[in-house]
Design a protein around this motif. Structure first.
Motif, mmCIF file in Angstrom:
data_model
loop_
_atom_site.group_PDB
_atom_site.id
_atom_site.type_symbol
_atom_site.label_atom_id
_atom_site.label_comp_id
_atom_site.label_asym_id
_atom_site.label_seq_id
_atom_site.Cartn_x
_atom_site.Cartn_y
_atom_site.Cartn_z
ATOM 1 N N PRO A 274 -5.053 7.684 -7.590
ATOM 2 C CA PRO A 274 -4.114 6.753 -6.940
ATOM 3 C C PRO A 274 -4.808 5.821 -5.953
ATOM 4 O O PRO A 274 -4.418 4.656 -5.819
ATOM 5 C CB PRO A 274 -3.125 7.689 -6.230
ATOM 6 C CG PRO A 274 -3.201 8.975 -6.993
ATOM 7 C CD PRO A 274 -4.629 9.093 -7.425
ATOM 8 N N ILE A 275 -5.844 6.311 -5.291
ATOM 9 C CA ILE A 275 -6.606 5.463 -4.369
ATOM 10 C C ILE A 275 -7.316 4.363 -5.153
ATOM 11 O O ILE A 275 -7.258 3.182 -4.792
ATOM 12 C CB ILE A 275 -7.631 6.315 -3.586
ATOM 13 C CG1 ILE A 275 -6.917 7.367 -2.741
ATOM 14 C CG2 ILE A 275 -8.508 5.424 -2.719
ATOM 15 C CD1 ILE A 275 -7.858 8.360 -2.085
ATOM 16 N N LYS A 308 3.599 6.388 -1.233
ATOM 17 C CA LYS A 308 3.602 5.507 -2.406
ATOM 18 C C LYS A 308 2.742 4.280 -2.133
ATOM 19 O O LYS A 308 2.750 3.720 -1.037
ATOM 20 C CB LYS A 308 5.035 5.098 -2.755
ATOM 21 C CG LYS A 308 5.892 6.273 -3.227
ATOM 22 C CD LYS A 308 7.241 5.799 -3.719
ATOM 23 C CE LYS A 308 8.109 6.978 -4.177
ATOM 24 N NZ LYS A 308 7.486 7.708 -5.292
ATOM 25 N N LEU A 309 2.006 3.870 -3.157
ATOM 26 C CA LEU A 309 1.128 2.719 -3.062
ATOM 27 C C LEU A 309 1.484 1.696 -4.130
ATOM 28 O O LEU A 309 1.842 2.068 -5.249
ATOM 29 C CB LEU A 309 -0.339 3.133 -3.260
ATOM 30 C CG LEU A 309 -0.905 4.232 -2.359
ATOM 31 C CD1 LEU A 309 -2.334 4.566 -2.780
ATOM 32 C CD2 LEU A 309 -0.861 3.823 -0.901
ATOM 33 N N ALA A 310 1.361 0.416 -3.764
ATOM 34 C CA ALA A 310 1.597 -0.642 -4.744
ATOM 35 C C ALA A 310 0.475 -1.661 -4.734
ATOM 36 O O ALA A 310 0.641 -2.784 -5.200
ATOM 37 C CB ALA A 310 2.932 -1.326 -4.469
ATOM 38 N N SER A 317 -2.837 0.288 4.691
ATOM 39 C CA SER A 317 -1.881 0.819 5.670
ATOM 40 C C SER A 317 -1.915 2.341 5.714
ATOM 41 O O SER A 317 -1.825 2.946 6.791
ATOM 42 C CB SER A 317 -0.457 0.348 5.318
ATOM 43 O OG SER A 317 -0.350 -1.054 5.415
ATOM 44 N N ALA A 318 -2.064 2.963 4.539
ATOM 45 C CA ALA A 318 -2.138 4.424 4.488
ATOM 46 C C ALA A 318 -3.368 4.934 5.216
ATOM 47 O O ALA A 318 -3.310 5.943 5.939
ATOM 48 C CB ALA A 318 -2.139 4.895 3.034
ATOM 49 N N ARG A 323 -6.034 6.928 10.981
ATOM 50 C CA ARG A 323 -7.226 6.359 11.615
ATOM 51 C C ARG A 323 -8.093 7.413 12.296
ATOM 52 O O ARG A 323 -9.312 7.264 12.366
ATOM 53 C CB ARG A 323 -6.849 5.263 12.600
ATOM 54 C CG ARG A 323 -6.033 5.685 13.806
ATOM 55 C CD ARG A 323 -5.639 4.463 14.617
ATOM 56 N NE ARG A 323 -4.850 3.552 13.809
ATOM 57 C CZ ARG A 323 -4.795 2.242 14.019
ATOM 58 N NH1 ARG A 323 -5.475 1.694 15.004
ATOM 59 N NH2 ARG A 323 -4.053 1.468 13.243
ATOM 60 N N GLU A 324 -7.493 8.484 12.792
ATOM 61 C CA GLU A 324 -8.309 9.518 13.429
ATOM 62 C C GLU A 324 -9.251 10.173 12.421
ATOM 63 O O GLU A 324 -10.376 10.525 12.757
ATOM 64 C CB GLU A 324 -7.425 10.577 14.094
ATOM 65 C CG GLU A 324 -8.238 11.568 14.912
ATOM 66 C CD GLU A 324 -7.391 12.497 15.753
ATOM 67 O OE1 GLU A 324 -7.776 13.666 15.898
ATOM 68 O OE2 GLU A 324 -6.343 12.051 16.262
#
Length: 389
Positions: A274-275, A308-310, A317-318, A323-324
């Motif tokens: 998915p990435i 979910k990714l588009a 954003s994910a 970010r940590e």
């Protein structure tokens, strides 16, 4: 001297010098940076490095070279144990032009920029000028974070990049002329924001004839999220192009979907794919595209946690929402570079402490760098048992 004397005895002065020099060049003290251990300290005990050894570590960390006179003088006066003096030296050395070595070498190691030199691709638009432009763009982005003391998170979502005419044309950016690089602003919707939209990453994470969602997914897992990618089981067929007729009528995603139906492949691919699919609008050298052959690009997917990714914007954003994890990975990579060894489990308390402190300063690069230099792994060692030859 024994080598020199034997060589001189056998064949004269010049042979003696030759053999003496040869002995120097293979000496461990010449090939490796040696650090003195306290002779009376029991094995297994932790000790602080001498100021001279810390000066050497610091210099090779920031400059990839030996300490200068000022750093040596301070070390000989044993003043590097003073945190204020140490910080002053770090900031002085970072401002010195010699710190360019940190930018090029660390970025080359962490972001795989060194791999660009090895890239061979079937893409007709790719040439050595573009190869060098890819590398320089990423180096300049990282350099801006270091020199301007920006948050390391900017590496994921910088609203600017650096391009010359060749790279701007490749990215579809108008009104950029000439071979010198200049800083250009990116709007919020630009797919080129941060490392995810840069040709360097997109090219080294592809294969010679196509993109590789698996490789791109694995790269982000390991270099952004600090999560080791699963290793494929032995004997698994990973060739997605062995059927030439299928290649003509199907997209890479369609062929990979068929591959994922085979167990035990599915359990690994659901983590990485998915990435990688979110980046499919970028071809093997980072050109934006809407079609894979004749098939429309499908950049949708779902992370293992249900996100979910588009496309690339959602992936960015994910990652920013985690970010940590990214800063922890960046800190581990920086510590590894500074120590010259892989960060181990026992280094993780120090890494977490550095990240917590840096969070109070918006994860600015100087906070991470100072955190590494001030950490116990950087300043201390354990006396190990000597093994007999």
């Amino acid at each position: 001297m024994n080598f020199y004397q034997q060589g001189r005895k056998d064949d004269g002065f010049e042979t003696g010098i030759q053999q003496g020099l040869a002995r120097v060049l293979v000496a461990p003290a010449f090939l490796y940076r040696a650090e003195d251990e306290p002779a009376a300290l029991p094995e297994g005990r932790i000790y602080r490095l001498s100021d001279l050894d810390i000066a050497s570590r610091l210099s090779f960390f920031l400059w990839s070279s030996i300490p200068d006179d000022e750093l040596l003088d301070i070390a000989m006066k044993r003043r590097l144990s003073d945190p204020k003096v140490l910080e002053q030296q770090v900031r002085r050395m970072l401002a010195d032009p010699k710190s360019e070595a940190l930018i090029t070498n660390f970025a080359g190691q962490w972001l795989n920029l060194r791999e660009l030199a090895k890239v061979e691709t079937s893409a007709k638009e790719f040439d050595d000028n573009l190869r060098q432009s890819f590398k320089r763009e990423t180096e300049m982005l990282f350099e801006s974070i270091v020199r301007e003391d920006r948050s390391i998170v900017n590496l994921l979502d910088a609203d600017y990049t650096f391009v010359d005419e060749r790279l701007a044309r490749h990215y579809g950016m108008p009104n950029v002329h000439g071979s010198y690089f200049r800083r250009v602003t990116l709007d919020a919707a630009s797919p080129r924001r941060g490392i995810l939209g840069q040709g360097s990453f997109l090219t080294v994470s592809s294969v010679g004839t196509r993109t590789s969602p698996v490789t791109r997914g694995r790269w982000i897992l390991e270099n952004v999220l600090g999560t080791p990618a699963p290793v494929p089981p032995p004997g698994v067929d990973t060739n997605l192009e062995k059927d030439a007729e299928q290649v003509k009528v199907t997209s890479l995603r369609q062929r990979l979907e068929l591959h994922r139906k085979i167990e035990p492949c599915a359990s690994c691919h659901k983590i990485m794919d998915p990435i990688g699919f979110a980046l499919e609008n970028f071809d093997m050298i980072g050109t934006w595209r809407d079609l894979d052959g004749k098939t429309p690009i499908d950049a949708s997917g779902q992370l293992v946690d249900g996100t979910k990714l588009a496309g690339v914007a959602d992936l960015r954003s994910a990652l920013l929402s985690r970010r940590e994890m990214f800063v922890t990975t960046a800190t581990q990579k920086l510590l590894t570079y500074g120590l010259g060894r892989t960060a181990q489990y026992y280094d993780m308390p120090a890494v977490r402490s550095i990240v917590r402190r840096a969070a109070q300063n918006d994860y600015k690069f100087s906070s991470l760098l100072l955190g590494v230099v001030e950490s116990e792994p950087f300043q201390k060692k354990m006396k190990i048992k000597k093994t007999s030859e």
